[in-house]
Design a protein around this motif. Structure first.
Motif, PDB file in Angstrom:
ATOM      1  N   ILE A 185       0.839  -1.206   0.000  1.00 11.49           N
ATOM      2  CA  ILE A 185       0.000   0.000   0.000  1.00 11.49           C
ATOM      3  C   ILE A 185       0.873   1.256   0.000  1.00 11.49           C
ATOM      4  N   ARG A 186       1.983   1.208   0.729  1.00  8.64           N
ATOM      5  CA  ARG A 186       2.910   2.345   0.722  1.00  8.64           C
ATOM      6  C   ARG A 186       3.438   2.559  -0.706  1.00  8.64           C
ATOM      7  N   GLN A 187       3.820   1.445  -1.328  1.00  4.29           N
ATOM      8  CA  GLN A 187       4.317   1.513  -2.711  1.00  4.29           C
ATOM      9  C   GLN A 187       3.266   2.104  -3.640  1.00  4.29           C
ATOM     10  N   MET A 188       2.018   1.671  -3.420  1.00  5.83           N
ATOM     11  CA  MET A 188       0.923   2.155  -4.258  1.00  5.83           C
ATOM     12  C   MET A 188       0.797   3.666  -4.138  1.00  5.83           C
ATOM     13  N   ARG A 189       0.898   4.173  -2.880  1.00  6.35           N
ATOM     14  CA  ARG A 189       0.770   5.624  -2.675  1.00  6.35           C
ATOM     15  C   ARG A 189       1.914   6.339  -3.368  1.00  6.35           C
ATOM     16  N   GLU A 190       3.130   5.820  -3.169  1.00  6.46           N
ATOM     17  CA  GLU A 190       4.299   6.465  -3.765  1.00  6.46           C
ATOM     18  C   GLU A 190       4.178   6.544  -5.283  1.00  6.46           C
ATOM     19  N   ALA A 191       3.602   5.477  -5.859  1.00  3.44           N
ATOM     20  CA  ALA A 191       3.549   5.403  -7.326  1.00  3.44           C
ATOM     21  C   ALA A 191       2.228   5.930  -7.873  1.00  3.44           C
ATOM     22  N   ASN A 192       1.392   6.458  -6.988  1.00  3.44           N
ATOM     23  CA  ASN A 192       0.111   6.989  -7.429  1.00  3.44           C
ATOM     24  C   ASN A 192      -0.717   5.919  -8.158  1.00  3.44           C
ATOM     25  N   ALA A 193      -0.692   4.710  -7.613  1.00  6.07           N
ATOM     26  CA  ALA A 193      -1.442   3.615  -8.251  1.00  6.07           C
ATOM     27  C   ALA A 193      -2.929   3.879  -8.095  1.00  6.07           C
ATOM     28  N   ARG A 194      -3.653   3.782  -9.204  1.00  6.77           N
ATOM     29  CA  ARG A 194      -5.067   4.153  -9.168  1.00  6.77           C
ATOM     30  C   ARG A 194      -5.992   2.988  -9.451  1.00  6.77           C
ATOM     31  N   GLY A 195      -5.472   1.906  -9.924  1.00  4.38           N
ATOM     32  CA  GLY A 195      -6.360   0.793 -10.233  1.00  4.38           C
ATOM     33  C   GLY A 195      -5.877  -0.468  -9.549  1.00  4.38           C
ATOM     34  N   ILE A 196      -6.798  -1.240  -9.018  1.00  6.34           N
ATOM     35  CA  ILE A 196      -6.425  -2.548  -8.497  1.00  6.34           C
ATOM     36  C   ILE A 196      -7.346  -3.576  -9.145  1.00  6.34           C
ATOM     37  N   PHE A 197      -6.764  -4.618  -9.651  1.00  2.38           N
ATOM     38  CA  PHE A 197      -7.519  -5.546 -10.505  1.00  2.38           C
ATOM     39  C   PHE A 197      -7.495  -6.978  -9.991  1.00  2.38           C
ATOM     40  N   ALA A 198      -8.625  -7.628 -10.145  1.00  2.00           N
ATOM     41  CA  ALA A 198      -8.698  -9.069  -9.945  1.00  2.00           C
ATOM     42  C   ALA A 198      -8.344  -9.730 -11.281  1.00  2.00           C
ATOM     43  N   GLU A 199      -8.152 -11.051 -11.243  1.00  2.00           N
ATOM     44  CA  GLU A 199      -7.845 -11.760 -12.484  1.00  2.00           C
ATOM     45  C   GLU A 199      -8.804 -12.917 -12.678  1.00  2.00           C
ATOM     46  N   ASN A 200      -9.022 -13.247 -13.919  1.00  2.00           N
ATOM     47  CA  ASN A 200     -10.011 -14.298 -14.177  1.00  2.00           C
ATOM     48  C   ASN A 200      -9.585 -15.658 -13.670  1.00  2.00           C
ATOM     49  N   ILE A 201      -8.257 -15.912 -13.649  1.00  2.00           N
ATOM     50  CA  ILE A 201      -7.850 -17.258 -13.239  1.00  2.00           C
ATOM     51  C   ILE A 201      -7.635 -17.373 -11.741  1.00  2.00           C
ATOM     52  N   SER A 202      -7.587 -16.263 -11.037  1.00  3.82           N
ATOM     53  CA  SER A 202      -7.227 -16.317  -9.621  1.00  3.82           C
ATOM     54  C   SER A 202      -8.416 -16.009  -8.743  1.00  3.82           C
ATOM     55  N   ASP A 203      -8.301 -16.445  -7.501  1.00  6.57           N
ATOM     56  CA  ASP A 203      -9.349 -16.064  -6.577  1.00  6.57           C
ATOM     57  C   ASP A 203      -9.030 -14.645  -6.114  1.00  6.57           C
ATOM     58  N   SER A 204     -10.078 -13.853  -5.905  1.00  6.55           N
ATOM     59  CA  SER A 204      -9.892 -12.404  -5.791  1.00  6.55           C
ATOM     60  C   SER A 204      -9.760 -11.938  -4.345  1.00  6.55           C
ATOM     61  N   ARG A 205      -9.718 -12.890  -3.396  1.00  9.49           N
ATOM     62  CA  ARG A 205      -9.751 -12.475  -2.001  1.00  9.49           C
ATOM     63  C   ARG A 205      -8.591 -11.551  -1.639  1.00  9.49           C
ATOM     64  N   LEU A 206      -7.400 -11.886  -2.139  1.00 10.49           N
ATOM     65  CA  LEU A 206      -6.233 -11.100  -1.757  1.00 10.49           C
ATOM     66  C   LEU A 206      -6.334  -9.663  -2.279  1.00 10.49           C
ATOM     67  N   VAL A 207      -6.690  -9.516  -3.575  1.00  8.52           N
ATOM     68  CA  VAL A 207      -6.771  -8.139  -4.101  1.00  8.52           C
ATOM     69  C   VAL A 207      -7.901  -7.376  -3.430  1.00  8.52           C
ATOM     70  N   GLU A 208      -8.966  -8.076  -3.044  1.00  7.37           N
ATOM     71  CA  GLU A 208     -10.060  -7.389  -2.324  1.00  7.37           C
ATOM     72  C   GLU A 208      -9.559  -6.862  -0.986  1.00  7.37           C
ATOM     73  N   GLN A 209      -8.741  -7.688  -0.315  1.00  9.04           N
ATOM     74  CA  GLN A 209      -8.178  -7.272   0.963  1.00  9.04           C
ATOM     75  C   GLN A 209      -7.291  -6.038   0.784  1.00  9.04           C
ATOM     76  N   ILE A 210      -6.469  -6.074  -0.257  1.00 12.47           N
ATOM     77  CA  ILE A 210      -5.570  -4.943  -0.505  1.00 12.47           C
ATOM     78  C   ILE A 210      -6.388  -3.694  -0.829  1.00 12.47           C
ATOM     79  N   ALA A 211      -7.417  -3.864  -1.670  1.00 13.89           N
ATOM     80  CA  ALA A 211      -8.249  -2.727  -2.051  1.00 13.89           C
ATOM     81  C   ALA A 211      -8.906  -2.112  -0.815  1.00 13.89           C
ATOM     82  N   ARG A 212      -9.417  -2.991   0.060  1.00 10.01           N
ATOM     83  CA  ARG A 212     -10.064  -2.515   1.291  1.00 10.01           C
ATOM     84  C   ARG A 212      -9.087  -1.674   2.104  1.00 10.01           C
TER      85      ARG A 212
END
Lengths: 602, 311
Positions: B241-268
């Motif tokens: 999350i710190r990296q995301m702020r530093e890099a001005n990351a604006r999108g977080i994506f799930a993937e069709n082949i993976s379960d999305s729990r981890l990215v949901e946690q990060i997004a939250r």
């Protein structure tokens, strides 16, 4: 630059002790070793020997007759002694770790693990997902053993209680468990209760779902995403679902002979498919996904034992009581070929009478022959006997640990294979890569512009690598640094190889010569494993350029090098003895960071 | 006369081997593609001239695929087997052995300039657990259209080598499709060029977009180095999350082949919404948002640029 050799010879004297490990570390020898464990029919002991060198032999005392299983990819062996209420464990001395495109193999002597398990009638054992689960048929529970800990000599167990003691099993499915279930109808005396099905339970044994019917449930195996188990009405499959296990009963189709069922199952590790018995003289190939789920293979006689080919998922092997071994083609569901391999062993009598048992070692079927006092090695391709090994007593249950892998030398203690020290005895090295696998290589394998890594060691760039090694090895980062300081030491900071020309740069001054292949030399290191030096001889060029250069880069056959160790000097034989100084080169295009990353990844 | 006899024999064998579907029936080139994206490339080049079997289908993850007996049988009757290589299809070698196939096994990344995998592998998320796939090279080469063209050229060559009669058709099909890939490539470059320079970073669960990153200049952050034994630890997520702020990351994506729990946690924890689903290692089923490669790349690019264009 030739001073380099004289200098390193002096260092050899100083550092001869720990130096060899580095050579292994970077030579990546391909090793194949199979170790056979045989339980005697009458006596409470297990004999282990190396298939390629059966004089490497060990005997372990146990409590009773041993049914043997390998667990954790052969790293450990479990000896279940049903009639004597005991389970013993051995470290096989061979561990294989899948590692991207290859496996690493570590070799030591086999050893008994001091702790044993005791309890009322241990029987079926399942090895899945890092857990070995042994059912105690008269105890009413299963013991769950962490096989990773077991490989480190530790017996760590958890008990999964069952509602009623019975001849059954428990198995992990994803994060949850299933166990066979006995009927609660009363029984006479110590008769075993009927078995009625399979049920999802928590690890503490508390039931979660309904009992899935599987009458007289017996025999189980994992393959791919499925657990399959034999029942009177069919084969029940279980797979991990989104929230809970998904059960599906594959009923025996009408075209199978009536009145028989499957009670023993084998699961392929390579393709999602099972081979089961169907009655005494039939087999079924079971596909849990595609129809037809069952394909029947009739055998000419009753089955004594069967096994799946560990090297080629297409095949299985079954011994019938007339002493004939049949190769089964699982894709075509037919007997592909048959050959007489031993005397007849009638299936009349008790199931546990001494009869042959089968195991696989690469492209060989390994068969105990109790009456002959032998273990037979049979080619899985031709079904011809390729050798026999005498085993004292009545060799019976049998398993094989081992396989092929790559030896890295970083953890020196794993390589103390005490039977591998005598360099004169060819047999000793059997099981290591075969000489005929080694092929000549052209200088073009090392073509390119290369930089020495020594300056990176000197300026501290490689300190993360030393720290990483210290975390995983037996030396401190400082000790690794000193060690590599000797290893990487060189004044030749850059080498350019183009066609047959090699240019060495020392303080920016080039020395150039042309080289022609002078073959290769297979070297044997103190720990018993080997590496290959590819040798090139100077044909013309600067007088000061070395007469010989020798590459060592993990490979034994043509392949472009991504980095290498180079030895150079005028004395070909003396160079081959050089093992402490191995100037090491990476592509000049690699950044310091890339080199650090690559070294850590190795 | 001879020809008629052969035809007759073929018909006869089909009747006797009724469990074997299709390809024995005609003289089409029998092709096996290891997974859906290569399957689409094969279809583009082969069209109706080939009989195509794709082993790992839509939304399937080739890294964890469990091969079936039918797959071995498909290989056994194949003329050409198309694989990605770079250790993507861990099941392929054992399947080739089991099938005894005599087909040409073509590794389509052979001529691709491969990226080293930082850290010697990458992570997948299955049922909430991080699973590490070791490998020296990043296998997801198709995420750059420049590489996709190399795949297509490799397929054209393989088909021509195995079926000289159909070669003209394969070459024509490939030419048409390569032109479409060129158009796609320029489209992606144009849409990314339209983004503000400061908005070039997104987050995905599994680091499958290294080639896209190198080709098109979008930076993909993913939770590397998380524990393989459990969900990403709090520290790992905090670091990301710190990296995301530093890099001005604006999108977080799930993937069709993976379960999305981890990215949901990060997004939250980052306080933003999951911006959509990217198709990394497999196409969608027909009718989905990414049923073929061209549509998949357009879908991904649109999803990424939409997230980054928003203020």
């Amino acid at each position: 630059m030739l001073r380099n050799l004289a200098y390193t010879t002096a260092i050899t004297l100083v550092l001869s002790g720990g130096a060899l490990a580095q050579e292994h570390d970077h030579s990546h020898e391909d090793v194949t070793l199979y170790r056979v464990f045989v339980g005697d029919h009458a006596e409470p002991h297990v004999t282990a020997f190396d298939l390629g060198d059966p004089d490497n032999r060990w005997t372990f005392e146990t409590t009773g007759q041993n049914k043997l299983y390998t667990v954790n990819n052969g790293a450990a062996v479990v000896a279940v002694q049903s009639d004597d209420d005991a389970v013993s464990f051995f470290n096989s001395g061979i561990s294989l770790h899948a590692h991207g495109d290859h496996s690493d193999i570590e070799i030591s002597d086999p050893a008994a693990i001091e702790e044993t398990l005791t309890g009322p009638r241990p029987f079926h054992m399942i090895d899945h997902n890092g857990k070995a689960v042994i059912n105690f048929d008269r105890g009413g529970y299963a013991e769950i053993i962490d096989t990773h800990e077991l490989s480190h000599g530790e017996l760590v167990t958890t008990r999964l209680p069952q509602a009623r003691a019975h001849h059954g099993y428990a198995a992990p499915i994803g994060d949850t468990w299933v166990t066979s279930v006995a009927s609660d109808a009363p029984v006479e005396g110590d008769a075993a209760p009927d078995r009625i099905g399979l049920q999802q339970v928590n690890e503490d044994g508390s039931p979660v779902g309904e009992v899935e019917t599987c009458t007289a449930i017996h025999g189980e195996a994992f393959s791919g995403a499925y657990l399959a188990t034999g029942c009177q009405e069919g084969v029940l499959t279980v797979t991990d679902g989104e929230d809970r296990p998904v059960f599906e009963m594959l009923q025996y189709p009408n075209d199978l002979p009536n009145g028989e069922s499957t009670g023993t199952l084998l699961g392929s590790k390579a393709v999602q498919v099972f081979l089961g018995n169907y009655g005494a003289d039939g087999l079924v190939v079971i596909d849990p996904v595609d129809e037809p789920h069952f394909r029947y293979i009739e055998l000419p006689f009753r089955r004594v034992d069967f096994v799946l080919d560990s090297a080629n998922a297409r095949f299985g092997y079954v011994l019938t009581e007339d002493g004939t071994l049949h190769q089964i083609d699982l894709l075509d569901a037919e007997v592909a070929q048959s050959a007489r391999v031993t005397e007849p062993y009638s299936m009349d009598g008790h199931w546990n009478d001494p009869r042959p048992r089968l195991a696989m070692a690469g492209d060989e079927v390994i068969m105990s022959d109790p009456n002959a006092g032998l273990v037979r090695r049979i080619s899985s391709e031709t079904l011809e006997e390729v050798g026999t090994i005498e085993v004292e007593g009545t060799p019976y249950n049998i398993v094989v640990a081992g396989g092929s892998g790559v030896v890295h030398g970083a953890e020196g203690e794993h390589h103390d294979h005490e039977h591998s020290h005598d360099h004169d005895d060819d047999q000793i090295y059997q099981g290591y890569f075969d000489d005929d696998q080694v092929e000549e290589r052209a200088l073009s394998d090392w073509a390119g512009d290369w930089q020495s890594v020594f300056p990176y060691l000197e300026d501290g760039t490689l300190e993360p690598v030393m720290k990483h090694k210290a975390e995983n090895g037996d030396k401190t980062a400082e000790e690794y640094h000193e060690y590599y300081e000797v290893g990487y030491q060189t004044d030749v900071e850059r080498i350019v190889i183009e066609g047959d020309s090699v240019t060495f740069y020392e303080n920016g001054e080039p020395l150039q010569a042309r080289y022609a292949s002078d073959g290769y030399q297979i070297l044997t290191y103190e720990a018993g494993n080997r590496g290959v030096r590819f040798i090139f001889e100077k044909i013309d060029g600067d007088e000061d350029a070395p007469q010989y250069i020798q590459f060592s880069d993990h490979g034994i056959a043509p392949a472009a090098a991504d980095h290498y160790h180079l030895y150079w000097g005028d004395d070909r034989a003396a160079l081959l003895k050089e093992v402490t100084n191995w100037p090491t080169y990476y592509p000049s295009s690699s950044s310091a960071d890339e080199i650090v990353r690559d070294m850590i990844a190795h | 006369m001879t020809l008629r006899w052969i035809k007759h024999a073929v018909t006869f064998s089909v009747i006797s081997l009724i469990t074997f579907p299709a390809s024995a029936q005609d003289d089409k080139l029998a092709v096996v593609a290891s997974f859906s994206i290569i399957g689409d490339f094969a279809y583009q080049v082969g069209g109706d001239h080939i009989e195509l079997d794709t082993l790992v289908g839509p939304d399937g993850d080739a890294h964890v695929y469990e091969p079936k007996p039918a797959d071995a049988m498909a290989l056994a009757r194949a003329d050409v087997v198309l694989t990605n290589g770079l250790e993507l299809e861990g099941f392929m070698n054992r399947l080739v052995t089991a099938s005894g196939t005599e087909a040409d096994i073509v590794t389509l990344t052979d001529h691709v300039q491969t990226r080293e995998e930082p850290g010697g592998g990458h992570y997948h998320f299955v049922n909430g657990e991080a699973i590490f796939h070791a490998g020296a090279h990043d296998p997801h080469a198709w995420q750059s259209v420049v590489n996709a063209k190399i795949y297509v050229e490799g397929i054209r060559e393989a088909f021509c080598a195995a079926d000289a009669d159909g070669c003209e058709q394969y070459e024509a099909n490939a030419e048409r499709y390569l032109a479409e890939l060129d158009t796609l490539d320029s489209e992606i470059r144009d849409s990314i060029a339209a983004l503000p320079e400061s908005n070039r970073t997104v987050v995905v669960g599994h680091s499958a977009f290294g080639y896209y990153e190198a080709e098109y200049g979008i930076r993909f952050l993913s939770p590397q180095g998380v524990s393989t034994e459990s969900e990403a630890s709090a520290a790992d997520v905090a670091g990301l999350i710190r990296q995301m702020r530093e890099a001005n990351a604006r999108g977080i994506f799930a993937e069709n082949i993976s379960d999305s729990r981890l990215v949901e946690q990060i997004a939250r924890e980052a306080g933003i919404d999951v911006a959509g689903v990217l198709y990394s290692d497999a196409l969608s089923p027909a009718g989905g948002p990414a049923p073929d490669y061209l549509t998949m790349m357009r879908h991904n690019t649109h999803a990424i640029t939409s997230a980054l264009a928003s203020d």
